[in-house]
Design a protein around this motif. Structure first.
Motif, PDB file in Angstrom:
ATOM      1  N   ALA A  56      -0.843  96.710 145.351  1.00 63.78           N
ATOM      2  CA  ALA A  56      -0.993  95.373 144.780  1.00 63.78           C
ATOM      3  C   ALA A  56      -1.216  94.342 145.884  1.00 63.78           C
ATOM      4  O   ALA A  56      -2.075  93.456 145.768  1.00 63.78           O
ATOM      5  N   HIS A  59      -4.803  94.704 147.321  1.00 61.90           N
ATOM      6  CA  HIS A  59      -5.831  94.148 146.433  1.00 61.90           C
ATOM      7  C   HIS A  59      -5.777  92.620 146.414  1.00 61.90           C
ATOM      8  O   HIS A  59      -6.821  91.962 146.309  1.00 61.90           O
ATOM      9  N   TYR A  60      -4.577  92.063 146.515  1.00 60.64           N
ATOM     10  CA  TYR A  60      -4.447  90.606 146.558  1.00 60.64           C
ATOM     11  C   TYR A  60      -5.126  90.044 147.810  1.00 60.64           C
ATOM     12  O   TYR A  60      -5.847  89.041 147.743  1.00 60.64           O
ATOM     13  N   MET A  65      -7.933  90.484 142.540  1.00 62.83           N
ATOM     14  CA  MET A  65      -6.814  90.330 141.618  1.00 62.83           C
ATOM     15  C   MET A  65      -6.866  88.961 140.935  1.00 62.83           C
ATOM     16  O   MET A  65      -7.033  87.930 141.589  1.00 62.83           O
ATOM     17  N   GLY A  70      -2.701  88.839 135.546  1.00 62.31           N
ATOM     18  CA  GLY A  70      -1.761  89.899 135.871  1.00 62.31           C
ATOM     19  C   GLY A  70      -0.331  89.538 135.534  1.00 62.31           C
ATOM     20  O   GLY A  70       0.417  90.351 134.970  1.00 62.31           O
ATOM     21  N   GLU A 175     -11.834  93.466 139.673  1.00 63.20           N
ATOM     22  CA  GLU A 175     -10.656  92.678 139.304  1.00 63.20           C
ATOM     23  C   GLU A 175      -9.685  93.487 138.450  1.00 63.20           C
ATOM     24  O   GLU A 175      -8.470  93.354 138.593  1.00 63.20           O
ATOM     25  N   GLY A 178      -7.533  95.851 140.742  1.00 66.04           N
ATOM     26  CA  GLY A 178      -6.499  95.145 141.492  1.00 66.04           C
ATOM     27  C   GLY A 178      -5.441  94.529 140.600  1.00 66.04           C
ATOM     28  O   GLY A 178      -4.241  94.606 140.906  1.00 66.04           O
ATOM     29  N   THR A 179      -5.852  93.934 139.488  1.00 62.50           N
ATOM     30  CA  THR A 179      -4.911  93.288 138.580  1.00 62.50           C
ATOM     31  C   THR A 179      -4.003  94.305 137.906  1.00 62.50           C
ATOM     32  O   THR A 179      -2.840  94.029 137.617  1.00 62.50           O
TER      33      THR A 179
END
Length: 250
Positions: A56, A59-60, A65, A70, A175, A178-179
């Motif tokens: 997480a 990806h942020y 994300m 999320g 997205e 990642g989210t």
């Protein structure tokens, strides 16, 4: 030690295909090591909290994300995941084995859609979803469905979450990936907490699982780019199918 070694070998496979492996954790703990399935479900969810944190964050940092989406989906999902853990306690053990296996088979179907029909979804998702319905209602629907599945059956529901984010909420493929990692965090924590308060939680078992899978997945990830893409996609789909088949043995 045997559990840690087994999870290490499994971690290599899961790191190679890029999957969370909650289904395989449940299957091996229950069928091979005789762990009660409720304890296996709680351990699987708790393990996901730790295994998705780094993903997480990564990806942020890369901008893959949608934080608002999320957090919203994850909040609804966490509530329903906790509820799902309470539901699982009342399901007969044999039925829970059968139902969890069924969910893993369904996860494989969702993965096939995600991997092989994703381009078609990508072309239509934004056009159809951004303008229909309120954001809160759509986010709640994705969170409620995926949360109850995760909490009841101890799975991460990543294919379900990704498809929900793309089709219902209109996120891009990048997205959605990642989210999904952000969504899983509160869902896994809430579901794991539910099993903990019901007494179906073993800290030593969690440490053994994490020690094996985290080291193994780090090694396995190094082989991902060394195989043809069709083989990699096939392995991703076959993994939950194999886990479900193992669960049906018991």
């Amino acid at each position: 030690m045997i559990i840690t070694l087994t999870m290490f070998l499994m971690g290599i496979l899961l790191g190679f295909i890029g999957a969370g492996g909650s289904g395989f954790i449940i299957a091996l703990l229950t069928v091979v090591f005789g762990v009660p399935i409720q304890t296996a479900l709680g351990t699987s969810l708790a393990a996901m909290v730790f295994t998705t944190m780094s993903g997480a964050y990564s990806h942020y940092r890369q901008g893959n994300m949608d934080v608002k989406t999320g957090i919203t989906v994850g909040a609804f999902g966490a509530i329903m995941s906790f509820v799902g853990s309470k539901i699982a306690i009342w399901i007969p053990v044999h039925s829970l084995h059968f139902l969890t296996a069924g969910m893993l088979f369904l996860s494989a179907v969702m993965l096939m859609i995600r991997l092989f029909i994703v381009n078609r979804l990508k072309e239509t998702n934004k056009r159809k979803t951004r303008s229909t319905g309120s954001f809160l209602m759509r986010a709640a629907s994705v969170g409620i469905v995926t949360g109850i599945l995760s909490g009841t059956f101890g799975i991460g529901s990543a294919p379900f979450i990704q498809l929900g984010l793309m089709v219902v909420l209109g996120l891009s493929v990048q997205e959605s990936v990642g989210t999904t990692m952000l969504v899983i965090l509160p869902i896994a924590f809430a579901g794991g907490s539910g099993y903990y308060f019901e007494g179906y939680f073993n800290v030593l078992l969690l440490v053994q699982v994490l020690a094996g899978t985290m080291i193994g997945s780090y090694i396995g990830a190094k082989f991902t780019n060394n195989v043809p893409l069709p083989i990699l996609k096939s392995a991703m789909v076959l993994t939950p199918i194999m886990a479900g088949a193992i669960l049906l043995i018991r």
